[in-house]
Design a protein around this motif. Sequence first.
Motif, mmCIF file in Angstrom:
data_model
loop_
_atom_site.group_PDB
_atom_site.id
_atom_site.type_symbol
_atom_site.label_atom_id
_atom_site.label_comp_id
_atom_site.label_asym_id
_atom_site.label_seq_id
_atom_site.Cartn_x
_atom_site.Cartn_y
_atom_site.Cartn_z
ATOM 1 N N ILE A 37 -6.005 -1.164 9.681
ATOM 2 C CA ILE A 37 -6.873 -0.006 9.893
ATOM 3 C C ILE A 37 -6.562 0.637 11.241
ATOM 4 O O ILE A 37 -6.484 1.862 11.371
ATOM 5 C CB ILE A 37 -8.359 -0.420 9.822
ATOM 6 C CG1 ILE A 37 -8.740 -0.778 8.397
ATOM 7 C CG2 ILE A 37 -9.248 0.691 10.323
ATOM 8 C CD1 ILE A 37 -8.755 0.370 7.442
ATOM 9 N N LEU A 38 -6.367 -0.186 12.267
ATOM 10 C CA LEU A 38 -6.048 0.364 13.580
ATOM 11 C C LEU A 38 -4.734 1.115 13.555
ATOM 12 O O LEU A 38 -4.605 2.202 14.114
ATOM 13 C CB LEU A 38 -5.974 -0.766 14.624
ATOM 14 C CG LEU A 38 -7.153 -0.865 15.560
ATOM 15 C CD1 LEU A 38 -8.402 -1.203 14.784
ATOM 16 C CD2 LEU A 38 -6.893 -1.929 16.602
ATOM 17 N N GLY A 39 -3.743 0.530 12.896
ATOM 18 C CA GLY A 39 -2.420 1.132 12.925
ATOM 19 C C GLY A 39 -2.274 2.286 11.949
ATOM 20 O O GLY A 39 -1.413 3.131 12.105
ATOM 21 N N GLY A 40 -3.109 2.306 10.943
ATOM 22 C CA GLY A 40 -2.915 3.277 9.869
ATOM 23 C C GLY A 40 -2.318 2.541 8.690
ATOM 24 O O GLY A 40 -1.328 1.839 8.836
ATOM 25 N N LEU A 41 -2.947 2.752 7.511
ATOM 26 C CA LEU A 41 -2.599 1.903 6.369
ATOM 27 C C LEU A 41 -1.164 2.021 5.898
ATOM 28 O O LEU A 41 -0.622 1.105 5.326
ATOM 29 C CB LEU A 41 -3.518 2.257 5.203
ATOM 30 C CG LEU A 41 -4.807 1.478 5.121
ATOM 31 C CD1 LEU A 41 -5.648 2.022 4.007
ATOM 32 C CD2 LEU A 41 -4.512 0.029 4.897
ATOM 33 N N ASP A 42 -0.554 3.185 6.133
ATOM 34 C CA ASP A 42 0.758 3.360 5.517
ATOM 35 C C ASP A 42 1.852 3.510 6.567
ATOM 36 O O ASP A 42 2.838 4.188 6.342
ATOM 37 C CB ASP A 42 0.733 4.575 4.584
ATOM 38 C CG ASP A 42 0.107 5.773 5.268
ATOM 39 O OD1 ASP A 42 -0.230 5.659 6.455
ATOM 40 O OD2 ASP A 42 -0.054 6.811 4.615
ATOM 41 N N TYR B 3 0.833 -1.203 0.000
ATOM 42 C CA TYR B 3 0.000 0.000 0.000
ATOM 43 C C TYR B 3 0.867 1.252 0.000
ATOM 44 O O TYR B 3 0.580 2.228 -0.690
ATOM 45 C CB TYR B 3 -0.927 0.004 1.213
ATOM 46 C CG TYR B 3 -1.877 1.166 1.166
ATOM 47 C CD1 TYR B 3 -2.977 1.134 0.331
ATOM 48 C CD2 TYR B 3 -1.637 2.318 1.905
ATOM 49 C CE1 TYR B 3 -3.826 2.205 0.244
ATOM 50 C CE2 TYR B 3 -2.483 3.397 1.829
ATOM 51 C CZ TYR B 3 -3.573 3.334 0.991
ATOM 52 O OH TYR B 3 -4.405 4.397 0.887
ATOM 53 N N LYS B 4 1.940 1.205 0.781
ATOM 54 C CA LYS B 4 2.820 2.361 0.895
ATOM 55 C C LYS B 4 3.407 2.747 -0.455
ATOM 56 O O LYS B 4 3.485 3.917 -0.793
ATOM 57 C CB LYS B 4 3.965 2.017 1.838
ATOM 58 C CG LYS B 4 4.032 2.870 3.083
ATOM 59 C CD LYS B 4 5.147 2.388 3.966
ATOM 60 C CE LYS B 4 6.058 3.520 4.344
ATOM 61 N NZ LYS B 4 5.440 4.569 5.132
#
Lengths: 302, 362
Positions: free
Chosen positions: A237-242, A37-38
């Motif tokens: 989602i909890l951690g943040g996608l990127d 994703y990044k």
Amino acid sequence: MTEWFAENIHFIMELLVEGLLIGMLYALIALGFVLIYKASDAINFAQGELVMFAGYIVVACINSLKVNLFVGILIGLAAMVVFGLVVERGMLRPLIGRPVVSIIMATIGLAYVLRGLSPMIWGYPTLEMKLPIRGMPWEVAGILVMPIYVVACGVSLLLLAAFGYFFLKSRSGIAMRAVADDQQTALAMGINVQHFFAVAWAMAGVVAVVGGVIWGNLLGVDNMLALVGLKVFPVVILGGLDSVPGVVIGGLIVGAVESLAAGYLDPLVGGGTKDFAPYVLMILFLMFKPYGLFGQEIIERV
Amino acid sequence: MINRECGNFKRTYQSDMALFPVPLQLYTIIAIVLIFYIIFPLLANEYLLTLGCLIGIACLGAIGLNILTGFTGQISIGHAAFMMVGAYTAAILNTRYGVGFVLCLPAAGIMSALVGSFFGIPSLRIKGLYLAISTLAAQFILEWTVNHWKWISGGAFSSIYTKKPDIFGWIPAAALAEAESMLRYKYYIIVILLGLGVIFALNLFRSSVGRAFIAIRDNDVSAEIIGINIFRYKLTSFAVSSFYAGIAGALYCFFYETANYEGYTIIISIDYLAMVIIGGLGSVLGAIYGAIFIQLLPILLDIFGSWIGNTFFGGAATEFLNQLKTFTFGALIIFFLVVEPEGLNRLWRNTKDYFRVWPFSY
């Protein structure tokens, strides 16, 4: 309340330790997702299947080529890197610039392909992934801990640290962040965007091999192994996608929540909360803090 | 549908806005109605009727998903869960409260629409990938709730056995006597509802609501600037789509006379997504093509696969066939996305375009 707490502290600690350890293993799989994703803004719904496929390759090498574990993993790494490159080249590159739904659907298609292909090649029975790690649990302060979890945790932390360092310090890592941030600007700065898409998929392949070996040892290598991939979404989602550190935090939270839910809610509702609780947590996050704890917030009014 | 679109000069506004610009279009529709409403059900045997019913239900569900995903641009990986809501609503009303089939259907649709709009709320803040994941969560949460809430699932195996579909208490006597007539009766119910669903969907996109959906899909910021209330229309789209899903789910449940959560898992959701993508996003007819294609695919693979099994493996290799099906399904999705992203509908249009000036192409 305090009395209840004193009575239950041991149970809670046991659940928490187990949850946190498993959470690290979820983080390992989610890492592959975040890497892709990044770099390319592509969502990989086939992460679990990649892990399964990698596990199959390693086990098949060990079983049929009679090599030892180390060589098996090396072959697996090479194979998955090549596979990642092929997927990027053949499937993702033609889809650049298409709507998100196309990319999601393509990776779902990839998931189906892998789920059908692996048993066709390697047969249906569950294959065993043997690791030279003792099966008996250790006892630490009255809490039983499986050695494999601890080893796996160490490996996950090592990998996460390595990728964290890569993204923060190395030239390629910075280039990848630039690509993720804004493809056009990255192109204008002379970064070969497509090259880094390919690198991201190759790295996801590497992570999948590590995940496949560890999870294959825990669950056995068969089609069900791919279901681990479903835990990826709450974690990211909890951690943040990127965010690479977000993966660790997300993994730990998801592991702890599902372990506590399984310990306390399962007896009340009759099982299955393990798969359910992380998703409830996730939908709450999506409603109130959609970019997660560490994700980059894209302010956009829709 | 099958007419060649050339030499068709319009001189008045009436002819430009006409429903059927060419008489042949009207005849095509009449022919389709004749075939699928009269000839097919009379000639078909039990197997074909069952297939027809399942395809009809799938068409209805796929049209619903296409309204949301193809026309409004909101991805949903929880379509089967909304169908499940409809199915269980209908089944509970039917068995426990003695509500007739005719009233169960709209109730199922409305219940699904409510649940669907609730899970559509996150779409106001998030889009694209985030929305996909949130609908995935809806799928898991609904599946779990139905499965674990005793009041809904009715205990063992989460199955509710419904009564036979009646029309205000009336069931044809022949249908009660014979299994094939029962299927024929159910086929008629499904096909008539499908017809209504198609007409409604086609007309929806001639109305302001439908155009607002399309505007949101094409560019949500511009849509808001020209005065479209995004909040309202996104939720409306979720509601309409889930209403279709609810009706399809209820029909599916009445077709088997059982409501069981296993017919509405994540795999079915992905099947529906595959239908609208293979059929063609943003096209009512495309959804129908896709539904037919995805429903027929396993059957074709079965025939083809058993031929392979007999030729190369000397007998049945069912496990292998199942894997082959999974593999082919995935490969087809990827193939369509990479080669023809607008799906079967586009292929059909291309074919028509080729014949537009045929045989004098130059």
